[in-house]
Design a protein around this motif. Structure first.
Motif, PDB file in Angstrom:
ATOM      1  N   VAL A 169       0.847  -1.201   0.000  1.00  0.00           N
ATOM      2  CA  VAL A 169       0.000   0.000   0.000  1.00  0.00           C
ATOM      3  C   VAL A 169       0.885   1.256   0.000  1.00  0.00           C
ATOM      4  CG1 VAL A 169      -1.683   1.333   1.331  1.00  0.00           C
ATOM      5  CG2 VAL A 169      -1.977  -1.126   1.087  1.00  0.00           C
TER       6      VAL A 169
ATOM      7  N   ASN B 233       2.315   1.719  -3.365  1.00  0.00           N
ATOM      8  CA  ASN B 233       1.241   2.147  -4.254  1.00  0.00           C
ATOM      9  C   ASN B 233       0.987   3.647  -4.129  1.00  0.00           C
ATOM     10  OD1 ASN B 233      -0.991   1.698  -6.077  1.00  0.00           O
ATOM     11  ND2 ASN B 233      -2.334   1.966  -4.311  1.00  0.00           N
ATOM     12  N   LEU B 234       1.139   4.183  -2.912  1.00  0.00           N
ATOM     13  CA  LEU B 234       0.964   5.622  -2.711  1.00  0.00           C
ATOM     14  C   LEU B 234       1.988   6.398  -3.530  1.00  0.00           C
ATOM     15  CD1 LEU B 234       0.439   6.039   1.131  1.00  0.00           C
ATOM     16  CD2 LEU B 234      -1.181   6.536  -0.691  1.00  0.00           C
TER      17      LEU B 234
ATOM     18  N   ARG C  24       1.089   6.206  -7.144  1.00  0.00           N
ATOM     19  CA  ARG C  24      -0.072   7.055  -7.456  1.00  0.00           C
ATOM     20  C   ARG C  24       0.364   8.509  -7.596  1.00  0.00           C
ATOM     21  NH1 ARG C  24      -4.899   5.943  -6.998  1.00  0.00           N
ATOM     22  NH2 ARG C  24      -5.317   8.051  -6.339  1.00  0.00           N
ATOM     23  N   MET C  25       1.292   8.909  -6.722  1.00  0.00           N
ATOM     24  CA  MET C  25       1.803  10.278  -6.775  1.00  0.00           C
ATOM     25  C   MET C  25       2.520  10.504  -8.110  1.00  0.00           C
ATOM     26  SD  MET C  25       2.211  12.981  -4.798  1.00  0.00           S
ATOM     27  CE  MET C  25       3.193  14.477  -4.813  1.00  0.00           C
TER      28      MET C  25
ATOM     29  N   SER D  88      -0.234  10.768 -10.752  1.00  0.00           N
ATOM     30  CA  SER D  88      -1.117  11.938 -10.739  1.00  0.00           C
ATOM     31  C   SER D  88      -0.343  13.242 -10.896  1.00  0.00           C
ATOM     32  CB  SER D  88      -1.932  11.972  -9.441  1.00  0.00           C
ATOM     33  OG  SER D  88      -1.098  12.143  -8.323  1.00  0.00           O
TER      34      SER D  88
ATOM     35  N   VAL E  25      -2.244  -4.287  -5.222  1.00  0.00           N
ATOM     36  CA  VAL E  25      -3.056  -3.265  -4.549  1.00  0.00           C
ATOM     37  C   VAL E  25      -3.655  -2.320  -5.585  1.00  0.00           C
ATOM     38  CG1 VAL E  25      -2.966  -1.266  -2.996  1.00  0.00           C
ATOM     39  CG2 VAL E  25      -1.806  -3.374  -2.367  1.00  0.00           C
TER      40      VAL E  25
ATOM     41  N   ARG F 101     -10.677   0.545  -7.946  1.00  0.00           N
ATOM     42  CA  ARG F 101     -11.849   0.520  -8.803  1.00  0.00           C
ATOM     43  C   ARG F 101     -11.403   0.641 -10.244  1.00  0.00           C
ATOM     44  NH1 ARG F 101     -15.874  -0.889  -5.681  1.00  0.00           N
ATOM     45  NH2 ARG F 101     -17.394   0.189  -6.961  1.00  0.00           N
ATOM     46  N   TYR F 102     -12.021  -0.116 -11.100  1.00  0.00           N
ATOM     47  CA  TYR F 102     -11.894   0.078 -12.534  1.00  0.00           C
ATOM     48  C   TYR F 102     -10.462   0.101 -13.041  1.00  0.00           C
ATOM     49  CZ  TYR F 102     -16.317   1.868 -11.022  1.00  0.00           C
ATOM     50  OH  TYR F 102     -17.503   2.030 -10.399  1.00  0.00           O
ATOM     51  N   ILE F 103      -9.725  -0.948 -12.777  1.00  0.00           N
ATOM     52  CA  ILE F 103      -8.407  -1.062 -13.377  1.00  0.00           C
ATOM     53  C   ILE F 103      -8.538  -2.069 -14.502  1.00  0.00           C
ATOM     54  CG2 ILE F 103      -6.007  -1.662 -12.934  1.00  0.00           C
ATOM     55  CD1 ILE F 103      -6.829   0.632 -11.247  1.00  0.00           C
ATOM     56  N   GLU F 104      -7.879  -1.780 -15.624  1.00  0.00           N
ATOM     57  CA  GLU F 104      -7.879  -2.752 -16.711  1.00  0.00           C
ATOM     58  C   GLU F 104      -7.193  -4.000 -16.188  1.00  0.00           C
ATOM     59  OE1 GLU F 104      -9.135  -2.222 -19.705  1.00  0.00           O
ATOM     60  OE2 GLU F 104      -9.580  -0.085 -19.493  1.00  0.00           O
ATOM     61  N   LYS F 105      -7.904  -5.107 -16.186  1.00  0.00           N
ATOM     62  CA  LYS F 105      -7.309  -6.336 -15.659  1.00  0.00           C
ATOM     63  C   LYS F 105      -6.838  -7.198 -16.807  1.00  0.00           C
ATOM     64  CE  LYS F 105      -9.876  -6.165 -11.377  1.00  0.00           C
ATOM     65  NZ  LYS F 105     -10.768  -5.020 -11.415  1.00  0.00           N
TER      66      LYS F 105
ATOM     67  N   ARG G   7      -7.055  14.095 -13.117  1.00  0.00           N
ATOM     68  CA  ARG G   7      -6.128  13.235 -12.383  1.00  0.00           C
ATOM     69  C   ARG G   7      -6.795  12.800 -11.081  1.00  0.00           C
ATOM     70  NH1 ARG G   7      -2.146  12.537 -16.336  1.00  0.00           N
ATOM     71  NH2 ARG G   7      -2.346  14.427 -17.585  1.00  0.00           N
TER      72      ARG G   7
ATOM     73  N   ASN H   9     -14.476  -1.133 -16.742  1.00  0.00           N
ATOM     74  CA  ASN H   9     -13.354  -0.726 -15.886  1.00  0.00           C
ATOM     75  C   ASN H   9     -12.712   0.587 -16.333  1.00  0.00           C
ATOM     76  OD1 ASN H   9     -13.507  -3.080 -14.267  1.00  0.00           O
ATOM     77  ND2 ASN H   9     -12.542  -4.202 -15.939  1.00  0.00           N
TER      78      ASN H   9
ATOM     79  N   ARG I 174     -11.361   3.881 -16.191  1.00  0.00           N
ATOM     80  CA  ARG I 174     -11.017   4.877 -15.171  1.00  0.00           C
ATOM     81  C   ARG I 174     -11.147   6.288 -15.726  1.00  0.00           C
ATOM     82  NH1 ARG I 174      -8.296   3.704 -10.579  1.00  0.00           N
ATOM     83  NH2 ARG I 174      -7.086   5.600 -10.581  1.00  0.00           N
TER      84      ARG I 174
END
Lengths: 209, 328
Positions: A154, A157-158, A161-162, A165, A199, A204-208, B146, B316, B318
């Motif tokens: 986790v 993953n943070l 993500r940073m 984004s 993680v 939500r909604y990640i291309e798997k 974003r 899915n 995003r």
């Protein structure tokens, strides 16, 4: 001499003179929007955890501010003032090679933190300061002590993500350099990095694929 | 310019008719209410396909628009429940082909943000989007929305709905929980899980359900504690993202935006950081067709078309994968 240098989401940071030292006073302000009981409990436990964990990180060899004084009841920590630039504001100003070196080192420290059982809890480029040659990790307010792979994942993953984004221009380069450094200092790196991807996929909604 | 928008990502079937200047001419909503339990995707899809014809007719009648006057057909292409999405997409394709009008696929989460901006006049807000299926803090940056923070597991609305069901309250859970919470007094200690700008609700749901089952607490206190904890977590990540991005405005959108307590939290945070607070009006808060139609107009005006052969749905999808040319 007292100067408000930052009003973060969580705390006010005041630069002051503390027994002849340049010090930072971090005060977690009560939040009006939170139930008073919940608010008090959160501020107290985070102040205590932050001070404890900053010590632990330092012992492991990760640069962190020196703690001068802790007052959990009033949610105040007095600590060393780190003069430098947030990595967040630095990324776009660096050359390609410098950027890689920087994230290689950051990854190395992150690996060391995790190896020492420290989960940062808010591992972003806003919470890492480049001060001269030193790279200093700050803001351990959401940190905890744990060796769980899940929590490491986790945490990583943070960071990713940073990168996605805020540092999207260099996301791949930075993540790669970070991973190289992380692997060098943490023998359990593969497991944690794999968990980071799990993680992210859980979101939500990640291309798997 | 007049657009028809089809929303069918979950249990709401929405048909909206919106004019190019943002006037909502019709916004018909037909909600699938399961006999028991939560949303069953296949049952919801069946509801949507049975109600589709009537909903389209009602929307056109209310708008006073003839189908031939429609300029584009927009539909929610994702994210959402596959069977529900496919029902809406099939109808949108059929309408577009029959009328000979362009089809525009819209991202449902982007639509919640865009309708919020349109209805409130917010220009460049940090957005807290909360609903039964989504919990996302996002902001526009270089061509895309974003995502700064989001739930790591279930959405806040899902947490409230599931608890409400366990406690025998009404569906959707938010409004009824708010009514019961108003009579609550005691704050029961529940897991508060914030990870940076992300959060998690599954532990909170498990814990509050376990407390309910002990029979030791008043339902009022449980609702009060659940609401205080769940919304304080949202407040914290929103505040972090606001401080992080320095956006001048804060927008609350999505179905859970109707909650008064959450609205007051958002206003308090905005005030603290010198940002202007905006809350989407109730009629545009829940999933609806008008938001799809409006976002379709924005996309169409930026040259976006969705040819039928590439109009497959994406459950899915995003919101940070979507190019937003109308803001660049």
């Amino acid at each position: 001499m007292e100067k408000l240098i930052a009003r973060g989401a969580e705390a006010d940071l005041i630069l002051t003179d503390w027994n002849g030292l340049r010090a930072l006073v971090k005060t977690r302000k009560p939040k009006r929007y939170r139930h008073p009981e919940l608010d008090r409990q959160l501020r107290r436990s985070r102040t205590r955890a932050e001070a404890d964990i900053i010590h632990r990180a330092k012992e492991a060899g990760v640069p962190t501010p020196l703690i001068y004084q802790v007052d959990p009841e009033n949610a105040v920590i007095v600590m060393e003032y780190i003069d430098g630039v947030k990595v967040r504001d630095l990324v776009d100003k660096l050359g390609d090679e410098e950027r890689t070196t920087l994230f290689h080192r950051i990854g190395g420290y992150a690996g060391t933190l995790h190896r020492a059982g420290v989960i940062h809890g808010d591992l972003t480029t806003s919470n890492i300061i480049k001060s001269g040659d030193r790279i200093v990790f700050i803001d351990f307010g959401l940190s905890e002590v744990s060796n769980e792979v899940e929590k490491r994942g986790v945490d990583l993953n943070l960071m990713n993500r940073m990168l996605t984004s805020t540092h999207y221009r260099h996301q791949e380069q930075l993540l790669e350099a970070f991973k190289v450094g992380y692997r060098e200092t943490n023998p359990e790196a593969e497991e944690a990095l794999q968990r980071m991807e799990e993680v992210a996929r859980r979101g939500r909604y990640i291309e798997k694929n | 310019m007049i657009a028809l928008g089809v929303e069918s990502t979950a249990d709401n079937l929405g048909i909206g008719v919106v004019a190019g200047d943002g006037r909502v001419l019709a916004n018909v909503l037909d909600v699938h209410v399961p006999a028991e339990g939560g949303i069953h995707p296949r049952e919801a899809a069946r509801h949507h396909s049975e109600c589709m014809g009537g909903a389209v007719r009602r929307a056109l009648d209310e708008a006073g628009v003839n189908a031939k006057e429609l300029d584009i057909i927009a539909f929610a292409q994702g994210p959402g429940l596959g069977p529900c999405l496919r029902t809406g997409a099939t109808s949108a394709r059929a309408l577009a082909c029959y009328l000979g009008r362009p089809l525009v696929g819209v991202n449902h989460c982007v639509a919640h943000v865009e309708v919020g901006r349109m209805a409130t006049g917010a220009e460049d807000p940090l957005t807290l989007y909360v609903s039964g299926g989504n919990t996302i803090v996002s902001g526009y940056e270089s061509g895309r929305y974003r995502i700064f923070g989001e739930t790591l597991d279930i959405a806040v609305g899902n947490c409230l709905d599931t608890f409400a069901r366990a406690a025998g309250l009404e569906y959707p859970g938010g409004p009824d929980i708010e009514r019961w919470a108003a009579r609550g007094e005691k704050l029961i200690s529940l897991p508060y899980t914030v990870k940076g700008m992300d959060l998690s609700y599954s532990g909170l749901l498990t814990a509050v359900t376990a407390e309910l089952q002990t029979g030791r607490h008043r339902v009022e206190d449980l609702c009060f504690s659940l609401q205080e904890t769940a919304y304080a977590m949202l407040g914290e990540i929103t505040e972090r993202a606001l401080a992080h991005t320095g956006k001048p405005e804060l927008l609350l959108t999505g179905g859970v935006a109707a909650n008064k307590r959450l609205g007051s939290i958002v206003r308090s945070i905005a005030e603290e950081h010198g940002a202007k607070p905006y809350v989407v009006p109730i009629r545009l808060a829940a999933d609806n067709g008008a938001m799809i139609a409006w976002t379709g107009i924005l996309a169409y005006n930026s040259g976006i078309r969705t040819p039928v052969e590439s109009s497959h749905v994406n459950p899915n999808w995003r919101m940070d994968q979507v190019e937003i040319p109308w803001r660049s």
